[in-house]
Design an enzyme around this catalytic site. Structure first.
Site, mmCIF file in Angstrom:
data_model
loop_
_atom_site.group_PDB
_atom_site.id
_atom_site.type_symbol
_atom_site.label_atom_id
_atom_site.label_comp_id
_atom_site.label_asym_id
_atom_site.label_seq_id
_atom_site.Cartn_x
_atom_site.Cartn_y
_atom_site.Cartn_z
ATOM 1 N N GLU A 16 0.818 -1.215 0.000
ATOM 2 C CA GLU A 16 0.000 0.000 0.000
ATOM 3 C C GLU A 16 0.857 1.273 0.000
ATOM 4 O O GLU A 16 0.364 2.336 -0.375
ATOM 5 C CB GLU A 16 -0.968 -0.025 1.199
ATOM 6 C CG GLU A 16 -2.056 -1.079 1.001
ATOM 7 C CD GLU A 16 -2.954 -1.306 2.210
ATOM 8 O OE1 GLU A 16 -4.117 -1.671 2.018
ATOM 9 O OE2 GLU A 16 -2.482 -1.143 3.362
ATOM 10 N N ASP A 60 -11.658 -6.827 -3.094
ATOM 11 C CA ASP A 60 -12.443 -8.076 -3.014
ATOM 12 C C ASP A 60 -13.840 -7.724 -2.519
ATOM 13 O O ASP A 60 -14.113 -6.564 -2.193
ATOM 14 C CB ASP A 60 -11.775 -9.072 -2.059
ATOM 15 C CG ASP A 60 -11.654 -8.519 -0.646
ATOM 16 O OD1 ASP A 60 -10.625 -7.911 -0.329
ATOM 17 O OD2 ASP A 60 -12.631 -8.645 0.128
HETATM 18 N N1 ADE Z 1 -9.243 -5.500 3.369
HETATM 19 C C1 ADE Z 1 -9.447 -5.830 2.095
HETATM 20 N N2 ADE Z 1 -10.355 -6.824 1.985
HETATM 21 C C2 ADE Z 1 -10.720 -7.135 3.243
HETATM 22 C C3 ADE Z 1 -11.623 -8.088 3.798
HETATM 23 N N3 ADE Z 1 -12.314 -8.908 3.017
HETATM 24 N N4 ADE Z 1 -11.751 -8.131 5.145
HETATM 25 C C4 ADE Z 1 -11.034 -7.293 5.927
HETATM 26 N N5 ADE Z 1 -10.171 -6.377 5.451
HETATM 27 C C5 ADE Z 1 -10.010 -6.298 4.127
#
Ligand code: ADE
Length: 230
Positions: free
Chosen positions: A12, A196
């Site tokens: 990041e 995601d």
């Molecule tokens: N950061 C990116 N995706 C995530 C997820 N599914 N759960 C927690 N933090 C995240």
């Protein structure tokens, strides 16, 4: 003006470090802090490691040791809002801790006495983000981001967080950074690009899209830094 730019993971902050100048490294508290300049502005960049505790430590050090007087967080998040797709940008108008639970004492989820369920972020930086999004022709969503010390890869937990906090996205650091900034009276801005959908494919999607989404977020943050006036 001294601007803190924080991420949680190396991926990041790498796209930030590759674009700033005059970088000076300081090792402190088992971490590395990068003082640098970008478009004539002083910045201090660090990644915290994952989770609320590490994020709170790093935010505190950026403010108390390095003298940063505003803090911008750049990173990735899991989407809750079905309109958010991989790589889309979301800014927090407020952040809550979905895993904070003293409901046994009659309090709501996310609340402890003398705290707030939802911490709001700096209105000037949110407006600046909308201006930059307009200039770049990028869609930008604004909403609640829910934070907790859990990687969510489960529809049931995701929909509970969605209902309980009316959240648009979730991640593992934002609310703790906002709590620190709020306590120390430092303007806070949290930007995330979606990696995601916090569903059963989240682990795979996160690994696949972490780098590309982190770069989308970092490039946007640097455009904001270039244009920040106060
Ligand atoms: N950061 C990116 N995706 C995530 C997820 N599914 N759960 C927690 N933090 C995240």
């Amino acid at each position: 003006m001294k601007i803190a730019i924080m991420g949680a993971m190396p991926e990041e902050i790498e796209p930030l470090l590759s674009r700033v100048e005059n970088v000076r490294e300081t090792k402190y508290a088992a971490n590395t802090f990068y003082e640098a300049t970008f478009e004539g502005k002083e910045v201090v960049i660090a990644y915290s490691k994952i989770g609320k505790v590490f994020a709170a430590i790093t935010a505190t050090i950026l403010i108390e040791k390095f003298g940063c007087d505003r803090l911008l967080f750049s990173g990735v998040a899991g989407a809750i809002d079905p309109d958010l797709n991989i790589g889309d940008l979301v800014i927090a108008d407020g952040l809550c801790q979905h895993d904070l639970d003293i409901t046994a004492f009659g309090h709501p989820f996310g609340y402890v006495p003398e705290g707030e369920v939802c911490i709001s972020t700096d209105p000037y930086m949110r407006e600046l983000a909308k201006k930059v999004a307009d200039q770049k022709g990028l869609p930008l969503k604004e909403g609640i981001i829910a934070t907790g010390d859990q990687f969510i890869a489960n529809e049931e937990r995701k929909s509970w967080i969605s209902k309980m906090f009316d959240a648009h996205a979730l991640e593992m650091e934002g609310a703790s950074v906002a709590v620190v900034c709020n306590a120390l009276d430092v303007p806070c801005f949290i930007l995330r690009a979606i990696s995601d959908s916090a569903d059963m494919d989240a682990g795979f999607d996160f690994d696949t899209f972490l780098q590309s989404s982190a770069k989308v977020s970092a490039d946007f943050i640097l455009e904001m830094v270039a244009q920040i006036e106060h």
